[in-house]
Design an enzyme around this catalytic site. Structure first.
Site, mmCIF file in Angstrom:
data_model
loop_
_atom_site.group_PDB
_atom_site.id
_atom_site.type_symbol
_atom_site.label_atom_id
_atom_site.label_comp_id
_atom_site.label_asym_id
_atom_site.label_seq_id
_atom_site.Cartn_x
_atom_site.Cartn_y
_atom_site.Cartn_z
ATOM 1 C CG HIS A 258 -1.861 1.194 1.361
ATOM 2 N ND1 HIS A 258 -3.115 1.307 0.883
ATOM 3 C CD2 HIS A 258 -1.556 2.531 2.002
ATOM 4 C CE1 HIS A 258 -3.500 2.388 1.295
ATOM 5 N NE2 HIS A 258 -2.719 3.096 1.775
ATOM 6 C CD GLU A 259 1.583 3.618 3.600
ATOM 7 O OE1 GLU A 259 1.795 4.627 2.988
ATOM 8 O OE2 GLU A 259 0.483 3.498 4.229
ATOM 9 C CG HIS A 262 0.310 6.415 -0.593
ATOM 10 N ND1 HIS A 262 -0.672 7.036 -1.074
ATOM 11 C CD2 HIS A 262 -0.245 5.872 0.394
ATOM 12 C CE1 HIS A 262 -1.641 7.036 -0.356
ATOM 13 N NE2 HIS A 262 -1.386 6.010 0.519
ATOM 14 C CD GLU A 288 -5.097 6.459 0.491
ATOM 15 O OE1 GLU A 288 -4.946 5.230 0.439
ATOM 16 O OE2 GLU A 288 -4.094 7.079 1.267
#
Length: 493
Positions: A258-259, A262, A288
């Protein structure tokens, strides 16, 4: 080079952007390696930096330069740079410098108090500083809204143009289909989870492998541990954090992916935009969309989990599931749980809806900080059907409110909606995607996202980015269809 108002403005802005990156690095340090005893000093440092930034953002020369640039012929990129600078100038000019500094000071202290309260399951210890954070954010919203909706004024900082009414309508569209599907799924037997112990060091090593598999450039980044995973920075210094649980490696692995979503967004922005107002992701909703599509449509896909399964067996030995299909089911298991960041795709947006309603009530004054824990527990049991046993599994689980990030939460669901649209368009363009993912090769997907979304940075407005990438305006339909198809297949509905 001849000085012009545009050249002078962009040179001034470059230094402002650089100082903003320094301020962000102070925040990263605070949440990763800062000594606990430095908290009060760091709060003063953060307040001082915010005063410097506020003074630059509201410098009268910025207004003069903007006025002088009006009507000038310029490139698309320069026009977009001015759009962002003007928005920042107008917004900052409405805020007293002392208020901006006080918000920075108090939220710096509040983050540490939240971490301690979460560790002790003691909401009462955190409530007073949370009340102060809310009070300050209400003052900010009043200054920004100038008589308009307070929540809209705060949400606009994360998703320009978004309103509570628009976000509420999106949730109203999504909720019935999600609740109905969840009810059907929870009637089915839950698939088995992993078994065994997964040491922290080995998890972190495996997380690094996953980060590299998704294209994260460790020459311009690093991976550390924090209480709450996050990504920080832009351009050539983009850092991420994750966390480990010896009994649940998925927490670490999917937080990392997830990170990385980003971080790759920031790393892949056109280098020509470095230290300009275009050099960051255009909004948190678009941000997101990148983290969620990396984590879910790619990372939790049947094809990619088949590859992870083999890699985990090689790294950890027996993990308690005996086939790629069983592993895919374990990764996407729907079960009763409390933690948003660990929620499956089916239930995740329901967690966001709860927070959206509660924080609107906090900002409007209809809900007091001291009553948040009781309100959270009541709402959670009504929405999910079971009681919250302790604060760390309830209203203390997220760092956002301690940092004053009111208006941020709905961008997670907006990002999911954007990701649903992007995934649908990407699969049309990449018919062989699953064959590549099954080998652990994500480059076709990440290159598509880099070209369609990431490289543009702040060049376009948020919805325009998604519309350009997908060929049509974003809507919740593709996400809901994807979730229904995936979980109906998994659970034999």
């Amino acid at each position: 080079m001849t000085n012009t108002p545009l050249a002078d403005l962009l040179a001034f802005q470059k230094d402002t952007e650089a100082l903003g990156q320094v301020a962000g690095r102070l925040g990263w340090d605070q949440e990763t390696v800062m000594p606990r005893g430095a908290a009060e000093q760091r709060a003063e440092e953060m307040a001082a930096m915010e005063q410097v930034l506020h003074a630059r953002r509201t410098d009268p020369r910025v207004g003069d330069w903007l006025a002088a640039c009006e009507g000038s012929e310029m490139t698309e990129a320069d026009t977009a740079k001015l759009r962002h600078i003007r928005r920042s100038f107008d917004r900052a000019s409405k805020l007293p410098a002392a208020l901006s500094a006080e918000i920075a000071r108090v939220t710096s202290v509040a983050q540490g108090q939240w971490a301690e309260a979460r560790a002790k399951d003691d909401f009462a210890a955190f409530a007073p500083v949370l009340a102060r954070v809310i009070e300050l954010r209400q003052q900010e919203a009043q200054a920004l809204s100038q008589g308009g909706d307070l929540y809209d004024a705060l949400a606009d900082d994360y998703e320009p143009g978004a309103t509570a009414a628009e976000l509420g309508a999106m949730f109203d569209e999504m909720r019935p289909r999600l609740v109905e599907l969840r009810g059907k799924v929870l009637e089915k037997p839950a698939p088995a989870g992993l078994k065994g112990s997964f040491p922290d060091a080995e998890q972190m090593a495996f997380a690094s492998r996953l980060a590299l598999a998704f294209g994260y450039d460790l020459n311009r980044g690093r991976i550390d541990k924090a209480v709450h995973p996050f990504s920080s920075g832009s351009g050539n210094d983009v850092r991420i954090t994750t966390r480990t649980n010896p009994e649940d490696p998925f927490n670490c692995f999917y937080s990392t992916i997830h990170e990385v979503g980003h971080a790759c967004y920031e790393q892949n922005i056109d280098q020509g935009y470095l230290l300009t107002s275009l050099g960051q992701g255009v909004s948190m909703g678009v941000h997101e969309s990148q983290s969620r599509i990396y984590e879910n449509q790619l990372g939790r896909s049947r094809a990619f989990t088949g590859w992870i399964y083999e890699q985990m067996r090689e790294a950890f030995g027996d993990i308690g599931v005996d086939s790629p299909e069983a592993f895919y089911a374990a990764v996407n298991r729907v079960q009763k749980d409390f933690i948003r960041t660990e929620a499956d795709e089916l239930q995740y947006n329901l967690h966001i809806m709860l927070r959206f309603d509660l924080e609107r009530a906090l900002i409007s004054g209809d809900l007091k900080a001291a009553d948040l824990e009781a309100a959270w527990n009541e709402r959670f049991e009504a929405d999910f059907g079971y009681a919250v046993p302790r604060a760390s599994l309830g209203c203390l689980q997220d760092v956002h409110w301690s940092l004053g990030l009111f208006g941020y939460f709905p961008t997670y669901s907006l990002g999911n909606v954007y990701a649903g649209c992007l995934a649908q368009a990407m699969r049309k363009d990449l018919p062989d995607l699953d064959a590549a993912l099954a080998k652990g090769e994500t480059s076709s997907a990440t290159s598509w996202l880099g070209e369609k979304v990431q490289r543009h940075g702040g060049l376009y407005e948020p919805k325009e980015v998604i519309t350009r990438a997908c060929g049509e305006a974003p809507s919740a339909g593709p996400l809901l269809d994807y979730i229904e198809t995936k979980f109906s297949d998994l659970y034999g509905l």
